[in-house]
Enzyme design. Structure first.
Site, PDB file in Angstrom:
ATOM      1  N   HIS A  16       4.727  12.099   7.891  1.00 36.81           N
ATOM      2  CA  HIS A  16       4.435  12.194   6.458  1.00 36.81           C
ATOM      3  C   HIS A  16       2.928  12.307   6.222  1.00 36.81           C
ATOM      4  O   HIS A  16       2.100  11.953   7.064  1.00 36.81           O
ATOM      5  CB  HIS A  16       5.007  10.986   5.710  1.00 36.81           C
ATOM      6  CG  HIS A  16       4.365   9.679   6.054  1.00 36.81           C
ATOM      7  ND1 HIS A  16       3.106   9.324   5.618  1.00 36.81           N
ATOM      8  CD2 HIS A  16       4.809   8.641   6.803  1.00 36.81           C
ATOM      9  CE1 HIS A  16       2.797   8.126   6.069  1.00 36.81           C
ATOM     10  NE2 HIS A  16       3.806   7.684   6.800  1.00 36.81           N
ATOM     11  N   GLU A 112      10.227   3.740   9.787  1.00 25.42           N
ATOM     12  CA  GLU A 112       9.082   3.171  10.489  1.00 25.42           C
ATOM     13  C   GLU A 112       9.428   1.808  11.074  1.00 25.42           C
ATOM     14  O   GLU A 112      10.354   1.123  10.612  1.00 25.42           O
ATOM     15  CB  GLU A 112       7.889   3.055   9.519  1.00 25.42           C
ATOM     16  CG  GLU A 112       6.596   2.537  10.138  1.00 25.42           C
ATOM     17  CD  GLU A 112       6.070   3.397  11.286  1.00 25.42           C
ATOM     18  OE1 GLU A 112       6.754   3.451  12.332  1.00 25.42           O
ATOM     19  OE2 GLU A 112       4.979   3.972  11.151  1.00 25.42           O
ATOM     20  N   TRP A 113       8.730   1.442  12.122  1.00 28.57           N
ATOM     21  CA  TRP A 113       8.852   0.116  12.742  1.00 28.57           C
ATOM     22  C   TRP A 113       8.796  -0.931  11.617  1.00 28.57           C
ATOM     23  O   TRP A 113       7.930  -0.867  10.742  1.00 28.57           O
ATOM     24  CB  TRP A 113       7.691  -0.075  13.696  1.00 28.57           C
ATOM     25  CG  TRP A 113       7.817  -1.169  14.723  1.00 28.57           C
ATOM     26  CD1 TRP A 113       8.180  -2.468  14.509  1.00 28.57           C
ATOM     27  CD2 TRP A 113       7.554  -1.055  16.127  1.00 28.57           C
ATOM     28  NE1 TRP A 113       8.152  -3.171  15.682  1.00 28.57           N
ATOM     29  CE2 TRP A 113       7.766  -2.334  16.698  1.00 28.57           C
ATOM     30  CE3 TRP A 113       7.144  -0.029  16.965  1.00 28.57           C
ATOM     31  CZ2 TRP A 113       7.590  -2.593  18.051  1.00 28.57           C
ATOM     32  CZ3 TRP A 113       6.971  -0.276  18.315  1.00 28.57           C
ATOM     33  CH2 TRP A 113       7.196  -1.544  18.847  1.00 28.57           C
TER      34      TRP A 113
END
Length: 246
Positions: A16, A112-113
């Site tokens: 992104h 995401e993590w």
């Protein structure tokens, strides 16, 4: 045998564009930030140069797109494909048709993590907090090895990425050397999880010291050496297809 043979499917990694926290390096996992105006420009530029008929990411060759559910990733997907398709016009007019709905999956598998207690912090702040609590006396905190308190461990991230890789190989393996049936896959996600994905694609543990950089709005490319699904690799560089000049 050329690794650039079009009959070998590829996996495109799309990070992104810039957010407010991207600019200052804060860990951004579940926080749903939008792209900045500059982040929109980054992705729009990538779309213009690399996405479209006859370009590096040709929607006609895409078998599936997996998108993180976070706003910044969904905005990026729209700029790469939906907005790009609308701007180019419909297929009958020689433009780029939009992707079919069944080819797009929004999934937590590529989110995401989860940084847990470290959400919104800088690396230095995390290490300082842990040091105050008597942690990491022998070596500094490293997310690839130590994971995140209240969030995901490296083992949990490994498990979900390995499942994603298995899905992708189910799509692509039957299409290798079958006369060129399109089977490219695109992941639209985040900087850290995509770098983790590269490590798992190459079958490295997450704590392997493989230094990587991945700019906001950028595209990475993975594939297979020698047209063999058991030889996953990555492109250090590749020639871009020739397109007509504007």
């Amino acid at each position: 045998m050329s690794d650039l043979d079009a009959t070998t499917p590829r996996v495109f990694l799309a990070r992104h564009g810039e957010t407010e926290w991207t600019k200052n390096g804060r860990y951004t996992g579940t926080t749903d930030l939008a792209l900045t105006p500059y982040g929109i420009t980054q992705v729009a530029g990538t779309a213009r140069q690399l996405v479209g008929s006859g370009k590096l990411i040709d929607p006609a060759n895409v078998a599936h797109v997996y998108v993180s559910p976070r706003l910044r990733a969904r905005q990026t997907f729209d700029l790469l494909f939906s907005s790009n398709a609308r701007a180019a016009g419909d297929a009958a007019a020689g433009g780029v048709p939009p992707l079919a709905t069944e080819k797009v999956t929004v999934t937590e598998d590529i989110a995401e993590w989860d940084y847990g207690d470290y959400e919104g912090l800088l690396v230095g702040e995390i290490r300082a907090r842990r040091k105050e609590r008597g942690m990491d006396g022998e070596r500094p905190w490293n997310i690839w090895r130590d994971g995140c308190e209240g969030g995901e461990s490296a083992e949990q991230v490994t498990d979900r990425l390995d499942k994603m890789i298995a899905k992708i190989r189910e799509i692509q393996e039957p299409c290798i050397n079958n006369g060129g049936k399109p089977a490219d896959v695109v992941l639209v996600a985040h900087g850290l999880i995509l770098r983790a994905f590269v490590k798992r694609w190459l079958r490295y543990p997450l704590d392997d010291p493989l230094p990587m950089m991945f700019s906001p709005g950028a595209i990475g490319v993975l594939s297979y050496k020698n047209h063999n699904v058991d030889e996953p690799g990555f492109y250090v560089g590749m020639a871009l297809p020739m397109t007509e000049l504007d």
